[in-house]
Design an enzyme around this catalytic site. Structure first.
Site, PDB file in Angstrom:
ATOM      1  N   GLU A   1      -1.443  -5.655   8.426  1.00  0.00           N
ATOM      2  CA  GLU A   1      -0.668  -4.910   9.428  1.00  0.00           C
ATOM      3  C   GLU A   1      -1.244  -5.217  10.921  1.00  0.00           C
ATOM      4  O   GLU A   1      -2.388  -5.264  11.234  1.00  0.00           O
ATOM      5  CB  GLU A   1      -0.643  -3.301   9.262  1.00  0.00           C
ATOM      6  CG  GLU A   1       0.283  -2.935   8.085  1.00  0.00           C
ATOM      7  CD  GLU A   1       0.391  -1.635   8.152  1.00  0.00           C
ATOM      8  OE1 GLU A   1      -0.097  -0.830   8.950  1.00  0.00           O
ATOM      9  OE2 GLU A   1       0.867  -0.945   7.006  1.00  0.00           O
TER      10      GLU A   1
ATOM     11  N   ASP B   1       0.783  -1.204   0.198  1.00  0.00           N
ATOM     12  CA  ASP B   1      -0.137   0.172  -0.061  1.00  0.00           C
ATOM     13  C   ASP B   1       0.755   1.231  -0.013  1.00  0.00           C
ATOM     14  O   ASP B   1       0.470   2.483  -0.211  1.00  0.00           O
ATOM     15  CB  ASP B   1      -0.908   0.179   1.146  1.00  0.00           C
ATOM     16  CG  ASP B   1      -0.558  -0.024   2.656  1.00  0.00           C
ATOM     17  OD1 ASP B   1       0.891  -0.089   2.683  1.00  0.00           O
ATOM     18  OD2 ASP B   1      -1.074   0.076   3.418  1.00  0.00           O
ATOM     19  N   SER B   2       2.246   0.993   0.014  1.00  0.00           N
ATOM     20  CA  SER B   2       3.088   2.291  -0.318  1.00  0.00           C
ATOM     21  C   SER B   2       2.949   2.707  -1.476  1.00  0.00           C
ATOM     22  O   SER B   2       3.515   3.945  -1.715  1.00  0.00           O
ATOM     23  CB  SER B   2       4.572   1.813  -0.132  1.00  0.00           C
ATOM     24  OG  SER B   2       4.643   0.443  -0.846  1.00  0.00           O
TER      25      SER B   2
ATOM     26  N   GLU C   1       8.976  -3.941  10.699  1.00  0.00           N
ATOM     27  CA  GLU C   1       9.443  -2.748  10.226  1.00  0.00           C
ATOM     28  C   GLU C   1       9.946  -1.531  11.074  1.00  0.00           C
ATOM     29  O   GLU C   1       9.020  -1.378  12.342  1.00  0.00           O
ATOM     30  CB  GLU C   1       7.931  -1.940   9.572  1.00  0.00           C
ATOM     31  CG  GLU C   1       8.180  -0.419   8.817  1.00  0.00           C
ATOM     32  CD  GLU C   1       7.353  -0.109   7.749  1.00  0.00           C
ATOM     33  OE1 GLU C   1       6.750  -0.796   7.413  1.00  0.00           O
ATOM     34  OE2 GLU C   1       7.522   0.869   7.349  1.00  0.00           O
TER      35      GLU C   1
ATOM     36  N   LYS D   1      -1.041  -9.622   2.754  1.00  0.00           N
ATOM     37  CA  LYS D   1      -0.258  -9.298   3.986  1.00  0.00           C
ATOM     38  C   LYS D   1      -0.966  -8.183   4.569  1.00  0.00           C
ATOM     39  O   LYS D   1      -1.812  -7.490   4.054  1.00  0.00           O
ATOM     40  CB  LYS D   1       1.022  -8.408   3.543  1.00  0.00           C
ATOM     41  CG  LYS D   1       1.612  -7.857   4.821  1.00  0.00           C
ATOM     42  CD  LYS D   1       2.938  -7.174   4.226  1.00  0.00           C
ATOM     43  CE  LYS D   1       2.961  -5.772   3.704  1.00  0.00           C
ATOM     44  NZ  LYS D   1       2.236  -4.632   4.722  1.00  0.00           N
TER      45      LYS D   1
ATOM     46  N   ASP E   1      -1.148  -6.343  -0.626  1.00  0.00           N
ATOM     47  CA  ASP E   1      -1.482  -5.758   0.780  1.00  0.00           C
ATOM     48  C   ASP E   1      -2.739  -5.283   0.998  1.00  0.00           C
ATOM     49  O   ASP E   1      -3.461  -4.788   0.142  1.00  0.00           O
ATOM     50  CB  ASP E   1      -0.556  -4.480   0.652  1.00  0.00           C
ATOM     51  CG  ASP E   1       0.376  -4.136   2.050  1.00  0.00           C
ATOM     52  OD1 ASP E   1      -0.031  -4.915   3.012  1.00  0.00           O
ATOM     53  OD2 ASP E   1       0.903  -3.057   2.111  1.00  0.00           O
TER      54      ASP E   1
END
Ligand code: KIV
Length: 249
Positions: A109, A40-41, A176, A107, A79
């Site tokens: 978070e 999502d970057s 991270e 993925k 993501d």
């Protein structure tokens, strides 16, 4: 996914980079990278948002489809963006959308609090990579990108999250911006590989945002990145050469 545990056992480091489009995904795949994350970057380095908190599932699906067309060999991971995994049911539906777009794993978070969702997605047959430490989707509440694992309570929380994620069935975990010592402890605690970003050299693998690695987002480069190329300079040079050539007739 067993392969990644086996690689950890052998001490064979795992490599991962991000891609959000067909040519980048194809170039990384052809270069021999192990994992390609449609992160999502994308919101920051491609779409021009301030952080990842505005990225939508529709955007992630669009970019996952494009990247998937370029990948033959690497593990393509989609993501899950903010607000797309608020319940177990929504998590499974989101993961299925990313798989339908061409991802082979997803993925998300979060640590212990996300384990029910991780289990539900895995029960639906979809492999999950977890992500703990600094969580970019929470950057606004946190007031910035802060190093995690500095205090005994933060370290204890990281170790607890890591253990629970593994028990929930995640095949790997992104660490991270945690201290190198916290990364070392989490890595030695787990059988699944840790994939570090800004977390030192003790992790079982490393991931970077490709734009940072190749110097394609020159307005901000995280401190922990040593770029291997200056693609932004090449683009400016080529554009200026074209402008000169065109004006000269
Ligand atoms: O979105 C992303 O690119 C990520 C990596 C930085 C791990 O989550």
């Amino acid at each position: 996914m067993e392969d990644f545990r086996e690689r950890k056992r052998r001490g064979d480091r795992i490599t991962a980079l991000t891609a959000y489009d067909y040519p980048t995904a194809r170039l990384l795949d052809e270069s021999g990278i192990d994992m390609i994350l449609v992160g999502d970057s994308v919101g920051m380095v491609v779409l021009g948002y301030e952080d990842t908190t505005s990225v939508t599932l529709a955007e992630m699906v669009h970019h996952t489809r494009a990247a998937a067309r370029g990948v033959k060999r690497a593990l393509l991971i989609g993501d899950m963006p903010i607000h797309s995994y608020e319940t177990e049911q929504q998590s499974v539906a989101t993961a299925k959308e990313l798989i339908d777009a061409g991802a082979k794993a997803v993925k998300l978070e979060g640590g212990a609090s996300e384990c029910g969702k991780i289990e539900a997605i895995i029960a639906a047959g979809i492999p999950v990579m977890a992500h703990i430490g600094m969580l970019p989707q929470h950057v606004r509440e946190e007031g910035g990108y802060k190093v995690k694992g500095k205090t005994p309570s933060e370290l204890e929380a990281l170790l607890k999250d890591a253990k629970q994620i593994q028990s929930a069935g995640a095949f790997a975990v992104v660490l991270e911006i945690v201290t190198p010592e916290a990364a070392r402890q989490v890595t030695s605690l787990l059988e699944i590989p840790t994939i570090g970003i800004g977390s030192g050299s003790h992790c079982d693998g490393q991931i970077l945002v490709t734009h940072d690695l190749i110097g394609l987002f020159p307005w901000f480069t995280p401190k922990f990145v040593s770029p291997e190329a200056r693609v932004a300079d090449d683009i400016r040079r080529a554009a200026q050469a074209f402008i000169r050539r065109t004006k000269a007739g």
